[in-house]
Motif scaffolding. Structure first.
Motif, PDB file in Angstrom:
ATOM      1  N   SER A   1       1.363  15.965  -8.588  1.00  0.00           N
ATOM      2  CA  SER A   1       0.685  15.151  -9.740  1.00  0.00           C
ATOM      3  C   SER A   1      -0.564  14.808 -10.304  1.00  0.00           C
ATOM      4  N   ASP A   2      -1.379  16.093  -9.782  1.00  0.00           N
ATOM      5  CA  ASP A   2      -2.529  16.009 -11.259  1.00  0.00           C
ATOM      6  C   ASP A   2      -2.325  17.208 -11.885  1.00  0.00           C
ATOM      7  N   GLU A   3      -1.239  17.691 -11.107  1.00  0.00           N
ATOM      8  CA  GLU A   3      -1.020  20.008 -11.683  1.00  0.00           C
ATOM      9  C   GLU A   3      -0.464  18.747 -12.847  1.00  0.00           C
ATOM     10  N   ALA A   4       1.228  18.236 -12.901  1.00  0.00           N
ATOM     11  CA  ALA A   4       1.655  17.583 -13.383  1.00  0.00           C
ATOM     12  C   ALA A   4       1.063  16.859 -15.257  1.00  0.00           C
ATOM     13  N   GLU A   5      -0.325  16.100 -14.287  1.00  0.00           N
ATOM     14  CA  GLU A   5      -0.887  15.285 -15.452  1.00  0.00           C
ATOM     15  C   GLU A   5      -1.409  15.801 -16.273  1.00  0.00           C
ATOM     16  N   GLU A   6      -2.279  17.356 -15.774  1.00  0.00           N
ATOM     17  CA  GLU A   6      -3.339  18.627 -15.843  1.00  0.00           C
ATOM     18  C   GLU A   6      -1.901  19.407 -17.312  1.00  0.00           C
ATOM     19  N   LEU A   7      -0.374  19.779 -16.740  1.00  0.00           N
ATOM     20  CA  LEU A   7       0.404  19.864 -17.700  1.00  0.00           C
ATOM     21  C   LEU A   7       0.738  18.760 -19.250  1.00  0.00           C
ATOM     22  N   LEU A   8       0.764  18.065 -18.357  1.00  0.00           N
ATOM     23  CA  LEU A   8       0.826  16.158 -19.982  1.00  0.00           C
ATOM     24  C   LEU A   8      -0.090  17.137 -20.726  1.00  0.00           C
ATOM     25  N   LEU A   9      -0.707  16.588 -19.940  1.00  0.00           N
ATOM     26  CA  LEU A   9      -2.268  16.821 -21.168  1.00  0.00           C
ATOM     27  C   LEU A   9      -2.812  18.074 -22.231  1.00  0.00           C
ATOM     28  N   GLN A  10      -2.320  19.265 -21.441  1.00  0.00           N
ATOM     29  CA  GLN A  10      -2.438  20.201 -22.722  1.00  0.00           C
ATOM     30  C   GLN A  10      -1.164  20.360 -23.025  1.00  0.00           C
ATOM     31  N   ASP A  11      -0.310  19.742 -23.013  1.00  0.00           N
ATOM     32  CA  ASP A  11       1.316  19.774 -24.373  1.00  0.00           C
ATOM     33  C   ASP A  11       0.821  19.144 -24.767  1.00  0.00           C
ATOM     34  N   GLN A  12      -0.147  18.327 -24.681  1.00  0.00           N
ATOM     35  CA  GLN A  12      -0.715  17.291 -25.471  1.00  0.00           C
ATOM     36  C   GLN A  12      -1.564  17.446 -26.710  1.00  0.00           C
ATOM     37  N   LYS A  13      -2.560  18.574 -26.107  1.00  0.00           N
ATOM     38  CA  LYS A  13      -3.368  19.186 -26.799  1.00  0.00           C
ATOM     39  C   LYS A  13      -3.079  20.128 -27.905  1.00  0.00           C
ATOM     40  N   ASP A  14      -2.076  20.502 -27.096  1.00  0.00           N
ATOM     41  CA  ASP A  14      -1.328  21.260 -27.967  1.00  0.00           C
ATOM     42  C   ASP A  14      -0.542  20.862 -29.323  1.00  0.00           C
ATOM     43  N   CYS A  15      -0.397  20.145 -28.903  1.00  0.00           N
ATOM     44  CA  CYS A  15       1.443  18.787 -29.942  1.00  0.00           C
ATOM     45  C   CYS A  15       0.119  18.247 -31.325  1.00  0.00           C
ATOM     46  N   ASP A  16      -0.883  18.227 -30.726  1.00  0.00           N
ATOM     47  CA  ASP A  16      -2.411  17.636 -31.759  1.00  0.00           C
ATOM     48  C   ASP A  16      -2.726  18.710 -32.903  1.00  0.00           C
TER      49      ASP A  16
END
Length: 130
Positions: free
Chosen positions: A66-81
């Motif tokens: 779950s921690d890795e998945a959350e980091e992955l989602l956070l990184q994707d969100q930053k890339d989208c921004d």
């Protein structure tokens, strides 16, 4: 004959620039949707109690920490921004280029930039706010 060819080339330039603008706007909407989906996924991960979760990455369904998945989602969100910011700044330029091709003045206020923190604090000091 030459005038018709020039007119067609002019209209083609207008259509190409308009198509680029519409494509960029559609891409911004798609990235906003993806960023929102990331936000929903991160919220769901924060609410769950298990250490593992299922996540879709493209056509794949993966089970991961779950921690890795959350980091992955956070990184994707930053890339989208970052990508949305680039597209929006390029969109302003393209809109002005289209207006130039149409022999119209640029859109007033389109190139405005927000004030920095230092500028805001100086204004707040001038009007008496802390």
């Amino acid at each position: 004959m030459k005038e018709q060819r020039e007119m067609l080339q002019y209209l083609q330039k207008l259509e190409e620039k308009g198509g680029e603008i519409l494509t960029d706007r559609q891409e911004i909407v798609a990235l906003d949707k993806r960023r929102n989906d990331d936000r929903v996924g991160m919220r769901a991960l924060q609410k769950q109690k298990s250490d593992k979760c299922w996540i879709t990455v493209g056509p794949l369904l993966l089970k991961m920490n779950s921690d890795e998945a959350e980091e992955l989602l956070l990184q994707d969100q930053k890339d989208c921004d970052i990508e949305v910011t680039k597209l929006r700044s390029n969109l302003k330029v393209k809109v002005n280029e289209l207006r130039d091709l149409e022999y119209m003045p640029p859109v007033s206020g389109l190139m405005l930039k927000p004030m920095s923190n230092a500028e805001m604090s100086a204004i707040n000091q001038l009007i008496g706010r802390q």
